[in-house]
Design an enzyme around this catalytic site. Structure first.
Site, PDB file in Angstrom:
ATOM      1  N   HIS A 119       0.539  -1.343  -0.596  1.00  0.00           N
ATOM      2  CA  HIS A 119       0.165  -0.238  -0.076  1.00  0.00           C
ATOM      3  C   HIS A 119       0.828   0.999  -0.195  1.00  0.00           C
ATOM      4  O   HIS A 119       0.421   2.661   0.262  1.00  0.00           O
ATOM      5  CB  HIS A 119      -0.838   0.152   1.359  1.00  0.00           C
TER       6      HIS A 119
ATOM      7  N   HIS B 258      -7.103  -4.320  -1.077  1.00  0.00           N
ATOM      8  CA  HIS B 258      -6.472  -5.333  -1.503  1.00  0.00           C
ATOM      9  C   HIS B 258      -6.880  -6.096  -2.181  1.00  0.00           C
ATOM     10  O   HIS B 258      -6.946  -7.967  -2.642  1.00  0.00           O
ATOM     11  CB  HIS B 258      -6.358  -6.498  -0.141  1.00  0.00           C
TER      12      HIS B 258
END
Ligand code: ADP
Ligand code: ADP
Ligand code: MG
Ligand code: MG
Ligand code: MG
Ligand code: MG
Lengths: 212, 333, 333, 212
Positions: C57, C219
């Protein structure tokens, strides 16, 4: 004589050809450039078409200079300054006439080529539009000097432009984006030479009346 | 083509409207013709910096307009040079009486359009100097050709010359510094995937699932070689060798390094690239004094990265460290 | 799978080595177990902020370690929560005696691992408070479920609570501010393409060439609906409607807005998204006081974007504007 | 009796099963989670395998607690705390024994389930590993209480775990990542329930000697 109407028809016809060949020109540019030549030319001649009505009642020189200015401010890339300069120099060469003799047409295209070479600093053999324009202008000049009628002279010029365009295929580019490829630019036809060939072909197709 | 856009023809205009809405404190956006100037332009008595080029390389150049960097940016259509009228209008809008520096990447289109604009501005009595960046070692250089492409070093030129201008240096000196940055900078890029020009609607080039292109340009132009994909360390080794051997960089050199993402490569990969680059420099006795890691000069959504190294001296480092406040680069204020 | 990596198993370790080489002035990297702390940690007498989560991320969370933001970040494997020992060690390393705030995104894995670490740290006499972010409106909320995912607002919590801690506020107050930020924030994301987890080696999900996923998680988790791709303006309309209607945001509200790229979306598209978002807020009488546009909480190389809006008051804006100096967010210093 | 060697064999066998089923577990997680459950479990049990030799001469409780601690610090995600807690609680339940009676085994698995429920706050029907563990532990307990031999009891537990695992397919998840999908989580088998079923199956496959 090439009348003002002929000149306007030529521009309109070329705009249409560019529109039809947009994909093809872009494809050629994808191989050795950045895949936008057709898009650029179409944007430019689209703008020319929408701005032409405003100057249609002016003389040929004014019309051609206007075309050049529109191209300079809408095409961008290399094509913008080159085709812009080409048309501006044409306009300057013919001045405020309303009809052109074969000799005027030779003068006009000669000035166009000179402008392109000055702006882009390319010589024949560099794999650019100069490779189509140079033999075309030379063939046109010779034919007119030999007393052939303009249409025949233009046919010869177009054939020479086509040969020059095809002759760019094996060349290694020395100017423009394609030059960044080095040896890998060989084997592909130059997009600018192609659009320049189409410019002569359009004139030949449109200026085909008996007294042209 | 999958993009977060509306009509392909409107991409640049809508992007500019977005920038105008996002950063009114930093920049003013002019729509017809397209250009972006810093909010307080023109700055009286300061040399003004104008750059520009095709869109699709964001944040270059619009993201670098602001205090300590560019006075104006002229975005062309995607991957298409801006036109002389844009550059001319932007030059007039930021001219503060001390002259204007045009920062131009070495592409025939950019060079010709800036040249025409400079002629027009000079015709109006504005002094214009031009620096052409040409740092891409992937391209063969020769007297008879167009020469090398301008890529990553352009960001360094804009930052460092921008600081020099902000410090009040005269045009000749700012231009000299800009040229020095360019002469001391070398770059190389690579791509894992192609990009898609919105109006074209399909990828600029085809590339196999196991291939990469080394020496790619920022417009998806083919590079030096197409080869099977390799581990990151080997790729960085190849790129670093080409860059380091070119200037050449030597032991004892101090450099500013940039690991730049092409637009579609995540930061996690850029740090893996930087890791290897730092190891190589360390092994060769080259000291990385400053670095940038991220998307600074991109090629739409292309996956890939480029490396730029620039040999720095105390003066260039001082201007590098000077405060900058733009949408995409900010420190010290 | 096309990535600039070496061995898939080493991605996180090598990324951390890259960060350590790149930013020694800002952070210290600990390799076994993995965590990143600010260079001057522990800061005596200051509440310390620890966050963490799966890698992939970036720049979240490691890019936000530094003055005015996080004291420590604990990166797990890609898309996998960090382990209690990492979090426990990081908590000990930054504890300056004034307590530690754990900032946790609401995923069962993250919550459980942070919970175990907090128990361990409390066992050693370190006071730990926890704030759980859960701003994703794409997920149904209910008493009987896990609740909503924590996404974009996490960046805001880290910035604002970081400034509050830097200003010397006590743990209870810093935690209260962090919770206030979370409660006033709402987000939603969308994706045009999947991402590929390096060790998995293939895309997490299949998606048609003309499809998009609305409400995607960070995700690559499926979202609310799969539909045919639409123009950017319509996509933003859908996302803004879901976000604005949820809090709900009202005319007169002042907000901080983020248009976040998922990793593979170029900046030019994010500005087109921001343009529409700003138009919508303007039309509804909502004032965007500050904004962030770029890649701040990503999902590897996924193409897509998310929008976060947070209702701000004077205190939150003051902490937003406070100086921050981290690898990925920097202003005022 | 389940000997220490049996326990070690069970762990080794399960590590091998996880390795073989890594793709499958990850695929299940891709459908309703984040495509890493197999990868996580494999990383964890790989670490267990390399750290097991250091404690092989210790008692069963110590071994199981060590397994739990290794899982907690290497698996991450939800699986780490859950499987870590599961093994730590097993170890605490059996204490410093070197062999386990059927009753010890029931106590051990009961404590494991309790730990998982406490850590994850999931109830049966939430579409998690609890859905495989709950019926398995219950079947084991009933069979042992009814005086069946441990292998038969484990076979019944494994069958119950498998049924519980399959029963997760139609469920809408209320805990874990899959819960973010709402209705869209229905129609997919829960990965954690699957790895939990495999844990019982491994014990059954390994603890199959006559006197187990
Ligand atoms: N220096 C130059 N002199 C003459 N023609 C050039 C030069 N550079 C480029 N060209 C011509 O321009 C063409 C490319 O035009 P275009 O694709 O519109 O611009 P760009 O390369 O900026 O994208 C080339 O095919 C070539 O014929
Ligand atoms: N709160 C919970 N209680 C019990 N089991 C859970 C809980 N949350 C998740 N799980 C289990 O964990 C599994 C997912 O594990 P894994 O993929 O390793 O972790 P993550 O979801 O963090 O990626 C799910 O399939 C589910 O069985
Ligand atoms: Mg082109
Ligand atoms: Mg172009
Ligand atoms: Mg996970
Ligand atoms: Mg998972």
């Amino acid at each position: 004589m090439v009348t003002k109407a002929d000149v306007l028809n030529w521009l309109k016809h070329y705009a249409q050809v560019v529109d039809e060949q947009k994909e093809y020109l872009t494809q050629l540019d994808a191989a050795i450039g950045d895949a936008d030549h057709g898009i650029n030319m179409q944007r430019g001649f689209g703008a020319v078409m929408s701005q032409l009505p405003a100057v249609e009642d002016k003389d040929i020189g004014t019309i051609l200079k206007k075309v050049g200015m529109v191209l300079v401010s809408t095409v961008g890339g290399a094509g913008g300054p080159l085709y812009g300069t080409l048309f501006m120099r044409m306009g300057m060469a013919v001045g405020n006439k309303d009809a052109l003799s074969p000799e005027d047409v030779v003068k006009m295209f000669t000035a166009a080529l000179e402008g392109v070479k000055q702006r882009g600093k390319a010589e024949p053999g560099d794999k650019t539009m100069v490779d189509a324009l140079t033999p075309a202008v030379e063939a046109l000049r010779q034919a007119v000097e030999a007393g052939e009628d303009l249409h025949t002279a233009l046919e010869k010029a177009t054939a020479a432009a086509e040969a020059g365009m095809k002759a760019t295929i094996p060349l290694v580019a020395r100017k423009g984006r394609a030059s960044y490829l080095g040896e890998r630019s060989a084997g592909h036809q130059d997009p600018g030479a192609t659009s320049s060939y189409l410019l002569f072909k359009s004139a030949t197709d449109v200026w085909n009346h008996a007294d042209a | 083509m999958k993009k977060l856009i509306n009509k392909p023809e409107n991409v640049v205009k809508e992007e500019l409207e977005g920038i105008a809405l996002a950063h009114p404190d930093l920049v003013k956006v002019h729509i017809s013709p397209h250009y972006i100037v810093r909010a307080d332009a023109p700055v009286k008595g300061k040399v003004a910096l104008v750059s520009g080029g095709g869109s699709g390389h964001e944040p270059l150049h619009g993201g670098y307009v602001g205090v300590g960097m560019l006075d104006a940016a002229c975005p062309g259509e995607v991957f298409t040079s801006p036109t002389p009228d844009q550059i001319y209008e932007a030059t007039k809008a930021v001219s503060g009486g001390a002259g204007v520096l045009h920062i131009v990447k070495n592409y025939s289109g950019d060079v010709m359009n800036f040249e025409m604009a400079a002629e027009m501005a000079q015709g109006e009595g504005i002094e214009v100097a031009t620096v052409i960046t040409n740092d891409d070692v992937a391209v063969e250089d020769s007297l008879y050709t167009q020469g090398r492409r301008g890529v990553g070093v352009t960001v360094f030129v804009e930052k460092i010359a921008g600081a020099a201008a902000e410090a009040g240096l005269p045009l000749a000196k700012v231009a000299e510094i800009a040229k020095r940055v360019n002469e001391n900078g070398r770059s190389m890029g690579m791509a894992l995937t192609s990009c898609t020009v919105p109006v074209a609607g399909k990828p600029t080039f085809d590339i196999g699932d196991d291939e990469m292109e080394i020496g790619i340009g920022i417009h998806g132009e083919p590079g030096r070689t197409r080869m099977k994909i390799k581990p990151a360390d080997e790729i960085v080794d190849m790129m670093a060798e080409a860059i380091l051997g070119d200037l050449p960089f030597k032991s004892g050199d101090r450099v500013i390094a940039m690991v730049n993402g092409m637009g579609g490569t995540p930061l996690i990969e850029l740090y893996i690239v930087y890791r290897r680059l730092a190891q190589i420099c360390e092994a060769k006795g080259i000291k990385i004094e400053r670095n940038l890691i991220g998307n600074y000069i991109t090629s739409l959504e292309m996956a890939g990265a480029s490396i730029t190294l620039m040999r720095a001296d105390d003066e260039l480092l001082k201007f590098w460290d000077a405060p900058v406040k733009t949408p995409a680069l900010r420190w010290g204020m």
